[in-house]
Write an enzyme that holds these catalytic residues in place. Sequence first.
Site, PDB file in Angstrom:
ATOM      1  N   HIS A   1      -1.769   2.333  -5.944  1.00 56.03           N
ATOM      2  CA  HIS A   1      -2.443   1.089  -5.567  1.00 56.03           C
ATOM      3  C   HIS A   1      -2.581   0.142  -6.762  1.00 56.03           C
ATOM      4  O   HIS A   1      -2.722  -1.073  -6.579  1.00 56.03           O
ATOM      5  CB  HIS A   1      -3.823   1.412  -4.994  1.00 56.03           C
ATOM      6  CG  HIS A   1      -4.240   0.497  -3.893  1.00 56.03           C
ATOM      7  ND1 HIS A   1      -3.610   0.474  -2.654  1.00 56.03           N
ATOM      8  CD2 HIS A   1      -5.211  -0.443  -3.825  1.00 56.03           C
ATOM      9  CE1 HIS A   1      -4.189  -0.432  -1.884  1.00 56.03           C
ATOM     10  NE2 HIS A   1      -5.152  -1.005  -2.571  1.00 56.03           N
TER      11      HIS A   1
ATOM     12  N   LYS B   1      -2.128  -2.029   7.998  1.00 59.33           N
ATOM     13  CA  LYS B   1      -3.279  -1.470   8.704  1.00 59.33           C
ATOM     14  C   LYS B   1      -3.314  -1.982  10.137  1.00 59.33           C
ATOM     15  O   LYS B   1      -3.017  -3.144  10.407  1.00 59.33           O
ATOM     16  CB  LYS B   1      -4.578  -1.851   7.988  1.00 59.33           C
ATOM     17  CG  LYS B   1      -4.767  -1.150   6.645  1.00 59.33           C
ATOM     18  CD  LYS B   1      -6.107  -1.521   6.036  1.00 59.33           C
ATOM     19  CE  LYS B   1      -6.345  -0.747   4.742  1.00 59.33           C
ATOM     20  NZ  LYS B   1      -7.652  -1.082   4.134  1.00 59.33           N
TER      21      LYS B   1
ATOM     22  N   ARG C   1       0.869  -1.173   0.000  1.00 59.44           N
ATOM     23  CA  ARG C   1       0.000   0.000   0.000  1.00 59.44           C
ATOM     24  C   ARG C   1       0.908   1.224   0.000  1.00 59.44           C
ATOM     25  O   ARG C   1       2.049   1.168   0.472  1.00 59.44           O
ATOM     26  CB  ARG C   1      -0.901   0.017   1.237  1.00 59.44           C
ATOM     27  CG  ARG C   1      -1.815  -1.196   1.384  1.00 59.44           C
ATOM     28  CD  ARG C   1      -2.621  -1.097   2.674  1.00 59.44           C
ATOM     29  NE  ARG C   1      -3.545  -2.215   2.839  1.00 59.44           N
ATOM     30  CZ  ARG C   1      -3.288  -3.307   3.539  1.00 59.44           C
ATOM     31  NH1 ARG C   1      -2.114  -3.430   4.160  1.00 59.44           N
ATOM     32  NH2 ARG C   1      -4.183  -4.273   3.651  1.00 59.44           N
TER      33      ARG C   1
ATOM     34  N   ARG D   1      -0.086  -2.531  -6.679  1.00 57.28           N
ATOM     35  CA  ARG D   1      -0.439  -3.588  -5.720  1.00 57.28           C
ATOM     36  C   ARG D   1      -1.422  -4.571  -6.364  1.00 57.28           C
ATOM     37  O   ARG D   1      -1.264  -5.786  -6.236  1.00 57.28           O
ATOM     38  CB  ARG D   1      -1.046  -2.949  -4.475  1.00 57.28           C
ATOM     39  CG  ARG D   1      -1.544  -3.895  -3.405  1.00 57.28           C
ATOM     40  CD  ARG D   1      -1.942  -3.071  -2.182  1.00 57.28           C
ATOM     41  NE  ARG D   1      -2.778  -3.789  -1.235  1.00 57.28           N
ATOM     42  CZ  ARG D   1      -2.315  -4.534  -0.231  1.00 57.28           C
ATOM     43  NH1 ARG D   1      -1.007  -4.694  -0.088  1.00 57.28           N
ATOM     44  NH2 ARG D   1      -3.135  -5.131   0.619  1.00 57.28           N
TER      45      ARG D   1
ATOM     46  N   HIS E   1      -3.897  -9.175   3.924  1.00 56.30           N
ATOM     47  CA  HIS E   1      -5.354  -9.221   4.058  1.00 56.30           C
ATOM     48  C   HIS E   1      -5.733 -10.115   5.238  1.00 56.30           C
ATOM     49  O   HIS E   1      -5.222 -11.230   5.362  1.00 56.30           O
ATOM     50  CB  HIS E   1      -6.006  -9.793   2.797  1.00 56.30           C
ATOM     51  CG  HIS E   1      -5.983  -8.844   1.640  1.00 56.30           C
ATOM     52  ND1 HIS E   1      -6.133  -9.250   0.327  1.00 56.30           N
ATOM     53  CD2 HIS E   1      -5.827  -7.486   1.583  1.00 56.30           C
ATOM     54  CE1 HIS E   1      -6.072  -8.205  -0.473  1.00 56.30           C
ATOM     55  NE2 HIS E   1      -5.890  -7.130   0.271  1.00 56.30           N
TER      56      HIS E   1
ATOM     57  N   TYR F   1      -9.062 -10.939  -6.743  1.00 60.50           N
ATOM     58  CA  TYR F   1      -8.068 -11.091  -7.803  1.00 60.50           C
ATOM     59  C   TYR F   1      -8.297 -12.352  -8.641  1.00 60.50           C
ATOM     60  O   TYR F   1      -7.487 -12.676  -9.509  1.00 60.50           O
ATOM     61  CB  TYR F   1      -6.654 -11.095  -7.204  1.00 60.50           C
ATOM     62  CG  TYR F   1      -6.328  -9.782  -6.544  1.00 60.50           C
ATOM     63  CD1 TYR F   1      -6.086  -8.656  -7.313  1.00 60.50           C
ATOM     64  CD2 TYR F   1      -6.317  -9.662  -5.163  1.00 60.50           C
ATOM     65  CE1 TYR F   1      -5.826  -7.433  -6.710  1.00 60.50           C
ATOM     66  CE2 TYR F   1      -6.049  -8.451  -4.555  1.00 60.50           C
ATOM     67  CZ  TYR F   1      -5.807  -7.340  -5.337  1.00 60.50           C
ATOM     68  OH  TYR F   1      -5.556  -6.135  -4.742  1.00 60.50           O
TER      69      TYR F   1
END
Length: 298
Positions: A244, A172, A148, A247, A270, A279
């Site tokens: 992004h 995150k 990110r 990514r 994730h 994806y």
Amino acid sequence: MTWEQAINDYKLYLKIERGLSNNSIVNYSLDVKKLTKHLNDNNITTSPIQIEAETIQDFIYQSAKLVNARSQSRLISGLRGFFNYLIFEGYRSTNPLELIESPKIGRKLPNTLSEQEINQLISAIDLSKPEGERNRAILETLYSCGLRVSELTHLKLSDLFFDEGFIKVTGKGNKQRFVPIVPSTKKYITIYIKAIRSHLNIQPGCEDVLFLNRRGQQLSRAMIFTIVKRLAEKIGLHKSISPHTFRHSFATHLLENGADLRAIQQMLGHESITTTEIYMHIEKSHLKDAIERFHPRK
């Protein structure tokens, strides 16, 4: 309890208990502030503890006229989290959004770049300028590690474990993960560190920050966006891309070349595999190839 008190307490909870970034905290509190503005505009006097589902339902209904389904769903989710916090703290016994359903929205497929487009973007970097080596290292890192943009700007020298073949990434919620780094990207980062970064007048507090601007300060997210946008314009790329996008391309290309979905999940950071499953929008030629290779009645 006033709305202002509740929002301030909620922000502290998100920062201390949840470990969210400042951007996430601002977005979550903004959802609640939209509700309080609606109350003020309509002269509705009620507190976070006393507000009823009907009042919030009316607010959601009014908001639906102004925003798309995705934004409406985001607003409902943000408010639901706020009232769950009040329940957690013992201020309320029920969540007034329990029976309010989010609109059904289709899952938006991310924009991606082909390997050729990525090569064109990187080749367009002017290496005769000092920032050229830095920008090449930035794009190579975005693409080869799937970071990110905030993870990239916060990357530190002490996060580079080149001998082991990994970098440590803080994602995150301040959750850390180790991501493999390929030899070519290690090479470009090393060139930048030795040839460019070592000659900068590094500002106090930025001694360990990897990617710096010309003033020796940490690069902003906006600057990374600008770098990518200018390169896209330079090569005449008619796609809406951002940092992004690298990514997304990282994950898509790994999947297309046979990488395991759970391995991609770990590298992307994730929490849920369902987030990574977006994806799975690989080309139909890959699906056809899978049938021809593995189905017993081929």
